[in-house]
Design an enzyme around this catalytic site. Structure first.
Site: not given
Ligand SMILES: Cc1ncc(COP(=O)(O)O)c(C=O)c1O
Length: 429
Positions: A143, A238, A266
């Site tokens: 993802y 990522d 995040k």
């Protein structure tokens, strides 16, 4: 408008104005859904007066837990001096950029954005601008956010026909199927075949170093690095989840592999709106605004880029993470939680297993540790979802079939409470 006074009224209001009374990704079942009132440390409190031990952790952003005092102070202090500017540098974003460049192994420069999705989107754009090639190879089950180059084969119902991906959402232009290629995680042979067949057009491989909850097999990330070098393709990590979570230097430090570009979100915003792309200077030069108008310029711009409150919260967060033994303590406590939960499952005869490592874990109904997405296709996901719901009912905040995060705020008392809650959930199952 009258202020809702209880759980039910909050839901009625949300139902009226939000599709599915949700925020997009989930709409929880009626018996477990709740509206958050506040969060402190490892705990969440809802509008019905219930307390939860939070293992969602702001989707991994809150490595220090909720409302960590120095992070709150930094955000409040900066807010009093200006919550938002645009376009021109501010003190916080310059100081934070220096910290990020020092902390992120592959970084000589960083470019700010607002979210993890933007960071992966921009990293792909920079890779295309740098290489002059169009295609990106992403891995099945990985993802990278909500944009149209990410939503392929994230959660397909059957294995993909590599390298053709399956769109995860409607509304994406079908032409994108040709530019996003899909390969299997932890399978260098299959990935090599895709790279060889697309060597003329392939700009980059993007990978979650830890794909969801699946850790890389020994040699996998090294193999990807070598493959990218051999075919002169950029390797993008990522690190939206792994960055500052696996170690201060993220997956790059934890696994000892350097990508060409890395996407962050995040944790670096301390819960605020900060993401970034990090990379070597020559690659990052593609988004130097002085090149605007030239062929290989990669446009990066956003109203909230370099947001001073987010950067202040991020700086305060990183200051905590630099303290001695932060990661050792975090991983050790997470290990204790994982072992204690596995013990409960074994004693209760529930045929589930706790998988994970470092501060990431999940309870799944599968026989062996997963090494790629096929394990999840074959697992009993309906059962684990039901079990997750029961745990929520017992006061653990977990999301259905989603990995859990441990924060520095989780205590031994939380561990005892978690074990009790899991015991009750097992009985209910
Ligand atoms: C690995 C990874 N990349 C990218 C994203 C997208 O980040 P955001 O939700 O901040 O856009 C996420 C979000 O969960 C993620 O887990």
């Amino acid at each position: 408008m009258t202020m809702p006074i209880n759980h039910e009224e909050w839901y009625q209001l949300a139902n009226r104005v939000l599709p599915g009374a949700g925020l997009g990704g989930y709409s929880l079942a009626e018996e477990v859904r709740f509206v958050i009132k506040e969060g402190h440390g490892s705990k969440l409190y809802d509008t019905g007066g219930r307390e939860y031990i939070d293992y969602v952790g702001g989707a991994g952003a809150l490595i220090l837990g909720h409302a960590f005092p120095s992070v709150v102070d930094a955000a409040v202090h900066q807010s009093s001096k200006g919550i938002h500017f645009f376009g021109t540098l501010n003190e916080e974003c310059v100081l934070f950029a220096e910290e990020l460049v020092e902390a992120i192994p592959c970084a000589e420069k960083i470019a700010y954005c607002t979210t993890g999705s933007e960071a992966t989107f921009y990293s792909m754009r920079i890779a295309r601008a740098f290489s002059g090639k169009d295609k990106i190879l992403k891995l099945e089950g990985g993802y990278h956010g909500n944009h149209d180059y990410s939503c392929f084969s994230v959660s397909p119902t059957a294995l993909s026909n590599y390298p053709v991906g399956q769109p995860d959402t409607s509304g994406m232009p079908s032409v994108l199927n040709e530019t996003v290629l899909i390969g299997p995680y932890n399978n260098l042979e299959a990935i090599r075949a895709i790279v060889e067949a697309n060597r003329e057009d392939l700009a980059a491989i993007i990978v979650e170093p830890v794909q969801r909850i699946i850790f890389p097999d020994a040699g996998f990330l090294e193999g990807l690095r070598a493959l990218c070098d051999e075919f002169e393709i950029l390797l993008i990590f990522d690190e939206v989840v792994t960055g500052f979570r696996l170690a201060y230097g993220g997956a790059q430090e934890y696994f000892g592999i350097l990508p060409d570009l890395a996407a962050y979100g995040k944790i670096i915003g301390g819960g605020g709106p900060v993401g970034c792309v990090a990379g070597k200077s020559d690659i990052m030069e593609q988004c130097n605004p002085i090149n605007r108008g030239q062929d290989n310029y990669a446009y990066i711009n956003g109203t909230l880029h370099g947001n001073p409150v987010g950067c202040a919260a991020g700086r305060a967060t990183l200051a905590e993470l630099r303290k001695p033994d932060f990661y050792e303590n975090l991983h050790c406590h997470s290990q204790k939680i994982q072992s204690a939960c596995q013990d409960v499952l074994d004693k209760k005869g529930v045929p589930a297993r706790v998988i994970g490592n470092a501060s990431l874990w999940q309870i799944v109904f599968m026989k062996d540790d997963p090494s790629d997405f096929s394990a999840f296709i074959n697992a009993d996901m309906a059962k684990s979802k039901e079990f997750d719901m029961l745990q929520m009912h017992e006061g653990l905040y977990v999301l259905p079939n989603v990995r859990r995060f441990v924060s520095g705020a989780h205590s031994d008392a939380d561990l005892d409470q978690t074990v009790d809650a899991l015991n009750r959930a097992c009985d209910a199952l």
